[in-house]
Each structure stands twice: as structure tokens, then as C-alpha cells.
Design a protein around this motif. Structure first.
Motif, mmCIF file in Angstrom:
data_model
loop_
_atom_site.group_PDB
_atom_site.id
_atom_site.type_symbol
_atom_site.label_atom_id
_atom_site.label_comp_id
_atom_site.label_asym_id
_atom_site.label_seq_id
_atom_site.Cartn_x
_atom_site.Cartn_y
_atom_site.Cartn_z
ATOM 1 N N VAL A 114 0.796 -1.167 0.041
ATOM 2 C CA VAL A 114 0.005 0.035 0.132
ATOM 3 C C VAL A 114 0.838 1.399 0.145
ATOM 4 O O VAL A 114 0.614 2.423 -0.578
ATOM 5 N N SER A 115 2.158 0.997 0.665
ATOM 6 C CA SER A 115 2.841 2.541 0.921
ATOM 7 C C SER A 115 3.720 2.333 -0.525
ATOM 8 O O SER A 115 4.745 3.382 -0.327
ATOM 9 N N SER A 116 3.785 1.510 -1.207
ATOM 10 C CA SER A 116 5.116 1.347 -2.210
ATOM 11 C C SER A 116 5.093 2.729 -3.254
ATOM 12 O O SER A 116 6.209 3.043 -3.560
ATOM 13 N N PRO A 117 3.944 3.466 -3.532
ATOM 14 C CA PRO A 117 4.201 4.736 -4.128
ATOM 15 C C PRO A 117 5.056 5.677 -3.636
ATOM 16 O O PRO A 117 5.700 6.469 -4.054
ATOM 17 N N TYR A 118 5.176 5.599 -2.250
ATOM 18 C CA TYR A 118 5.996 6.513 -1.581
ATOM 19 C C TYR A 118 7.548 6.195 -1.548
ATOM 20 O O TYR A 118 8.523 7.081 -1.615
ATOM 21 N N TRP A 119 7.817 4.785 -1.172
ATOM 22 C CA TRP A 119 9.189 4.456 -1.147
ATOM 23 C C TRP A 119 9.755 4.049 -2.450
ATOM 24 O O TRP A 119 10.928 3.881 -2.417
#
Length: 125
Positions: A114-119
Motif C-alpha cells: 500500500v505504501s509502495s508509491p512513496y518508497w
């Protein structure tokens, strides 16, 4: 006293289904951003990869689904159970311990997806 549950109890009361659904929803939430990156890392290319960005408007719905399914799975795993119910079924501590380990592992995987776009931005820079 019956220690093993019948097949119907195990299937309907298992927290595995919401965890699997949560991971699948997390994959859907990261499809717009991590999907093209993973495909390119695997050597898959083509102009169709850019169409995965069309899933970006659905990302908030997938995130809500992920959180809801994992809350449901966590409730099923951490709710207090009677040692033995009226029908003679007794909860087994080893099964709950395994479910808790799998729950936290799949929660970590879902959070990474879910947080992949940020990291992924930092990873690709």
C-alpha cells in the motif's frame, strides 16, 4: 470433549480468508505504481504497462478494503475465546499463535504494497 473442530467451523471461522483478501486488495492498491516497476524489473515490457496507471483512481477504495479486511482478521484472531464452548469444541493455542504470526507477516506485506508509491520513488532515484 472434542478437541478437533468439524470442517464447517474451521472454514467459516478462519481468519485466513480476510488476510488473503487483504493481501489481494493491497496488490490492487499498488497495481498502479508498483505493478509497472515489478514488471520492468522482471524484464516484461510493452506499451500496455502504462495502462496500469488507470487503476490509480481506485487506489483509495483498495486501501479502505485492505484496512477493513485486516481489522476483521485481527478481530477474529485476538478476540477472547472460551476454553471450551457448549458444543465441546476447544480452542487450540498453537493454532492461534500461528495465525497471529501469519497475520503480522501478511500485514507487513500489505503495508509495504500500500505504501509502495512513496518508497518506490526513493528506490528508483
Amino acid at each position: 470433549m472434542n478437541i478437533e473442530p468439524d470442517d464447517n467451523t474451521l472454514k467459516t471461522d478462519s481468519p485466513a480468508w480476510p488476510m488473503v483478501g487483504g493481501v489481494l486488495a493491497a496488490i490492487g492498491a499498488s497495481l498502479c505504481c508498483a505493478g509497472p516497476f515489478v514488471l520492468l524489473m522482471l524484464g516484461v515490457s510493452g506499451s500496455w504497462i502504462s495502462t496500469l496507471a488507470a487503476f490509480d483512481p481506485f487506489r483509495p477504495y483498495f486501501i479502505v478494503l485492505v484496512v477493513g479486511l485486516f481489522l476483521w482478521a485481527g478481530w477474529k484472531i485476538y478476540r477472547p475465546l472460551d476454553p471450551c464452548s457448549a458444543d465441546g469444541f476447544c480452542s487450540v493455542a498453537d493454532n492461534r499463535r500461528r495465525y497471529r504470526m501469519v497475520f503480522w507477516l501478511t500485514s507487513l506485506i500489505a503495508a509495504m504494497l500500500v505504501s509502495s508509491p512513496y518508497w518506490l520513488v526513493w528506490l528508483m532515484a
